[in-house]
Design an enzyme around this catalytic site. Structure first.
Site, mmCIF file in Angstrom:
data_model
loop_
_atom_site.group_PDB
_atom_site.id
_atom_site.type_symbol
_atom_site.label_atom_id
_atom_site.label_comp_id
_atom_site.label_asym_id
_atom_site.label_seq_id
_atom_site.Cartn_x
_atom_site.Cartn_y
_atom_site.Cartn_z
ATOM 1 N N ASN A 101 100.430 -8.581 19.858
ATOM 2 C CA ASN A 101 101.599 -7.735 20.118
ATOM 3 C C ASN A 101 101.335 -6.390 19.457
ATOM 4 O O ASN A 101 101.457 -6.260 18.242
ATOM 5 C CB ASN A 101 102.856 -8.401 19.533
ATOM 6 C CG ASN A 101 104.079 -7.523 19.685
ATOM 7 O OD1 ASN A 101 104.083 -6.581 20.472
ATOM 8 N ND2 ASN A 101 105.116 -7.825 18.934
ATOM 9 N N LYS A 132 102.976 -3.759 19.654
ATOM 10 C CA LYS A 132 104.227 -3.052 19.345
ATOM 11 C C LYS A 132 104.101 -1.584 19.802
ATOM 12 O O LYS A 132 103.410 -1.306 20.759
ATOM 13 C CB LYS A 132 104.561 -3.164 17.860
ATOM 14 C CG LYS A 132 104.449 -4.584 17.326
ATOM 15 C CD LYS A 132 105.111 -4.755 15.996
ATOM 16 C CE LYS A 132 104.745 -6.113 15.423
ATOM 17 N NZ LYS A 132 105.641 -6.564 14.397
ATOM 18 N N HIS A 134 111.569 -10.864 21.079
ATOM 19 C CA HIS A 134 110.909 -10.570 19.797
ATOM 20 C C HIS A 134 111.967 -10.181 18.760
ATOM 21 O O HIS A 134 112.986 -9.580 19.095
ATOM 22 C CB HIS A 134 109.894 -9.437 19.975
ATOM 23 C CG HIS A 134 109.019 -9.270 18.775
ATOM 24 N ND1 HIS A 134 109.413 -8.534 17.685
ATOM 25 C CD2 HIS A 134 107.811 -9.786 18.467
ATOM 26 C CE1 HIS A 134 108.463 -8.598 16.763
ATOM 27 N NE2 HIS A 134 107.473 -9.353 17.216
ATOM 28 N N GLU A 145 112.144 -7.882 16.739
ATOM 29 C CA GLU A 145 112.506 -6.450 16.701
ATOM 30 C C GLU A 145 113.471 -6.110 17.831
ATOM 31 O O GLU A 145 114.340 -5.248 17.680
ATOM 32 C CB GLU A 145 111.228 -5.602 16.728
ATOM 33 C CG GLU A 145 110.505 -5.692 15.388
ATOM 34 C CD GLU A 145 108.994 -5.703 15.461
ATOM 35 O OE1 GLU A 145 108.426 -5.216 16.456
ATOM 36 O OE2 GLU A 145 108.380 -6.225 14.506
ATOM 37 N N GLY A 153 105.220 -8.892 9.823
ATOM 38 C CA GLY A 153 104.866 -7.578 9.282
ATOM 39 C C GLY A 153 105.040 -7.467 7.779
ATOM 40 O O GLY A 153 105.031 -6.365 7.223
ATOM 41 N N SER A 160 102.495 -12.502 10.239
ATOM 42 C CA SER A 160 101.411 -12.148 9.312
ATOM 43 C C SER A 160 100.192 -13.062 9.433
ATOM 44 O O SER A 160 99.566 -13.422 8.428
ATOM 45 C CB SER A 160 101.929 -12.114 7.868
ATOM 46 O OG SER A 160 102.946 -11.123 7.734
HETATM 47 C C1 PEP Z 1 104.716 -9.908 15.733
HETATM 48 O O1 PEP Z 1 104.865 -8.731 15.973
HETATM 49 O O2 PEP Z 1 105.091 -10.738 16.564
HETATM 50 C C2 PEP Z 1 104.103 -10.310 14.470
HETATM 51 C C3 PEP Z 1 104.014 -11.585 14.197
HETATM 52 O O3 PEP Z 1 103.667 -9.316 13.640
HETATM 53 P P1 PEP Z 1 102.701 -9.487 12.365
HETATM 54 O O4 PEP Z 1 101.537 -10.336 12.815
HETATM 55 O O5 PEP Z 1 102.272 -8.083 12.018
HETATM 56 O O6 PEP Z 1 103.481 -10.146 11.295
#
Ligand code: PEP
Length: 250
Positions: A10, A12, A97, A99, A173, A213
């Site tokens: 992703n 983003k 998601h 966000e 994140g 993460s």
């Molecule tokens: C995500 O955006 O779905 C995500 C899991 O981000 P990250 O891996 O940076 O935590």
């Protein structure tokens, strides 16, 4: 038949053409485990660019949008539809998601409507769910993810093109990955929920990705858990280590 491992990236709201060329180059170089399904979630403005530049070496890499609206067309300034995503040759969309839920205040119902319409249009959907830190600390994790699943299930007629991404919001994140045991516990609960509320066949076949993460350093341990069928990767999907995450089972 086992569940095919699936790893999504992703991106983003990151990247530009130069950065995308670099990502596509490390994907083409791989080597990517051919037994893994890879899905890259690009900003909508670059979907067509990525589609035109994706190397023929990347046979197991599909392109995904990161969002879409719940109808085919109309007066919805700034939105894109599943029909448009298909039109440029992409096959997937990420919906729900955290966000979208927490920054843009998308409700369970709106997300479910988007999922229902995307499936009717023939897209594959990565349906994201997950609890906030305060919800986990209050012991409400299953209440939250089951509520999110219930809304989704109300709009899904055929689950074949659905993949669930369990993404605890506190792990996204933040560098605070859920432990393999924490992730496995919720994945197993989600599978039981599917058995009880949809069917045993859907539950057995459903791929449940973990997101939050994930890095090259922690993916192998997570991938060993029996109900973790892949990853949805944010930050690390922009880096070459994404290849190692795709190859977590090697
Ligand atoms: C995500 O955006 O779905 C995500 C899991 O981000 P990250 O891996 O940076 O935590």
């Amino acid at each position: 038949m086992g569940r095919k491992f699936i790893v999504g990236g992703n991106w983003k709201m990151n990247g530009n053409k130069k950065g995308i060329d670099e990502i596509l180059a490390f994907l083409a170089e791989g080597p990517l485990d051919p037994d893994v399904e890879v899905v890259i979630g690009c900003p909508s403005i670059y979907l067509d660019y990525v589609h035109s530049k994706l190397s023929p070496n990347c046979k197991n890499v599909a392109i995904s949008a990161q969002n879409c609206y719940k109808v085919a067309k109309g007066a919805f300034t700034g939105e894109i539809s599943p029909a448009m995503i298909k039109d440029i040759g992409a096959k997937w969309v990420i919906l729900g998601h955290s966000e979208r839920r927490n920054v843009f205040n998308e409700s369970d119902e709106l997300i479910a409507e988007k999922i229902g319409h995307s499936l009717e249009e023939g897209l594959h959907v990565i349906a994201c769910i997950g609890e906030l830190l305060e919800e986990r600390e209050a012991g409400k994790t299953t209440d939250v993810v089951f509520r999110q699943m219930k809304a989704i299930a109300a709009k899904v007629k055929d689950w074949d093109k659905v993949v669930i991404a369990y993404e605890p919001v506190w792990a996204i994140g933040t560098g605070k990955t859920a432990s393999p045991a924490q992730a496995q516990e919720v994945h197993a609960q989600l599978r039981s929920w599917l058995t009880d509320n949809v069917s045993k066949a859907v539950s057995d076949n459903m791929r449940i990705m973990y997101g939050g993460s994930v890095t090259a350093a922690n993916c192998k341990e997570l991938a060993k858990e029996k109900d973790i069928d892949g990853f949805l990767v944010g930050g690390a999907s922009l880096k070459k280590e994404f290849v190692d995450i795709v190859n977590a089972n090697k």
